[in-house]
Design a protein around this motif. Sequence first.
Motif: not given
Lengths: 98, 544
Positions: B110-139
């Motif tokens: 109901s809030v656009e979240m799930h637990a799909i692909q947080t286990s198993g032999n699949c592509i897991r949650n994509i991770s990224s820079d926690q400062f994305a969109g805010a960091a002064a040094d990103e291109i």
Amino acid sequence: MKLLTGNDLKTGDVIWWNGLDWSRFVADAVDVAEDGEAILQREEASRRVNASYIIDAEQTDEGPRPTHIKERVRALGPTVRPDLTLKPADPNAADWVI
Amino acid sequence: MYQYDQYDQQMVDTRVEEFRDQVKRRLAGEITEDQFKPLRLMNGLYLQLHAYMLRVAIPYGTLNGKQMRMLAHIARKYDRDYGHFTTRQNIQYNWIKLEDAPDLLAELASVEMHAIQTSGNCIRNISSDQFAGAAADEIADPRPWAEILRQWSSFHPEFSYLPRKFKIAVIASDTDRAAMKLHDIGIQLVHNDAGELGAKFFVGGGMGRTPMIAPEIRDFVPADELISYAEACLRVYNRYGRRDNKYKARIKILVHELGKDEYTRQVEEEFAHMKELGLNPPVEELARITEYFADPAFDTQASDELDLSDPDFAVWVDQNTDMHKQSGYAIATISLKPRGGIPGDASSAQIDLMADLAEQYSFDELRVTHSQNIVLPHVKKSDLYALWQKLDEAGLAPANLDLITDSIACPGLDYCSLANARSIPLAQKISEKFAEQGRQKELGELKLKISGCINACGHHHAGHIGILGVDRKGTENYQLLLGGSAAEDTSLAKITGPGFTEDGVIEAIETVTDLYLQEKQGDERFIDTYRRVGMEKFKEAIYG
């Protein structure tokens, strides 16, 4: 001694075979000796227990104590959250694990 | 932030109902545990040491206040009033009942979240820079690319049964805050000489029992071909990755065994084929997704001035805030590492408060970091003091970001059925030992990472100081490692020698930190001194 343990299928709780039924308390567990595999098969089929297996334990004055630390953590609860263990009022409960 | 369209919502809602039926059939005895286990794992539901554990995906660690509040609600209603933020930028609940899981997942959906692909032999949650969109040094903001990768990899039929789990990270600056080279695929957004946006690809990194740093296999893939290139990397792995041995099934083993050059040759061959198929997402779709990540309405007149007359606040600002790309703003990190606390754990009340604070002070955005902290990415500097006061009242203002007490620790033997030793008590004792602000500040940046087994969820290979818990004839034993880094200077830590008891490893850490302070030159961090001085001197100090 040998104990039979597993998780409650519905709730996931750690449970122990007490000879007649399942208990959440390892102190209630009984030695299943050579009968563990047969009980395991029967109980898995009854859908009360999930992922059951047999472990080694020793008999102590306080009841059965699993040989391996992992099983003792399972029996009590997380040592880092005494409030979430089966002995929340006992601040020294984790001593039994370690 | 990205918002689900009707397809996303329908996919997630349909999956919830599918799982509801599967749970019902399992409880009715219509399917066995052997049949059910892969189904529950596909929905993030593990059976752990004490109960079922649910891992909820937080795509690239980004969420809003409403979603965060839902995580608090789930902790209260379905768990034991807390959640554990993980090293994969997700959250885990440790006490879930199987019979409750479908309702829980419906509430998440109901809030656009799930637990799909947080286990198993699949592509897991994509991770990224926690400062994305805010960091002064990103291109560029890496999140649109992480989102495109999320959509591409969700329910991807070809990659639902990979040889092993698969982790992808995307960053967009030379500073690596996401352990990018320790992923199966690490992607760094870059500009080429013509100023066009593209991506550098690193493939075959990872931790676990065989840690490897991903080699660079391509220095520039045009941005609009990024998905095709990722698909080519996956296809070669899916075809040739080993399925006969779980411990040799990760892509790092394939890249290592084939050699980087041969693996790259095969990827390039596949990529050429992919290009002919025209599978890249349409430009309009890239633009549509990118729009969701437009900057919030920053106050361009916001002042950079900050009243630091409160010394405790000044220490927190110095340690826990980072430079924002917009003048007048700062990035604030909320440390989930209180003195003697459990790294990454937060109560439902704390989670609720962080949701409130995000809405009030950070344009309704939060980030989960792989270091198990929470970021408020866009805080006006003039609001920092009020923010800090509210955090401090709730025990959420430890000023220890990147210091020795800001340790990463996996759940360890207190929760995890794979673990050999407990991690959390060690993190707690080290936290107590080094809690005095002057002492930890003197040690400066020092990444301490603790894993309770060789699977390395606590990233011990990448710690300046790493600790690996092992089982030594039924008792807990701890190996000490030195010299790892998950940053842009990625390196793998080395074991110092024979292991220790819990108290022994703490003593050894005191010894190596004392030696660092003796040997330190200028502004050297612990890792710099270690690299200059070398392992032998540290070993000598520890073992005599």
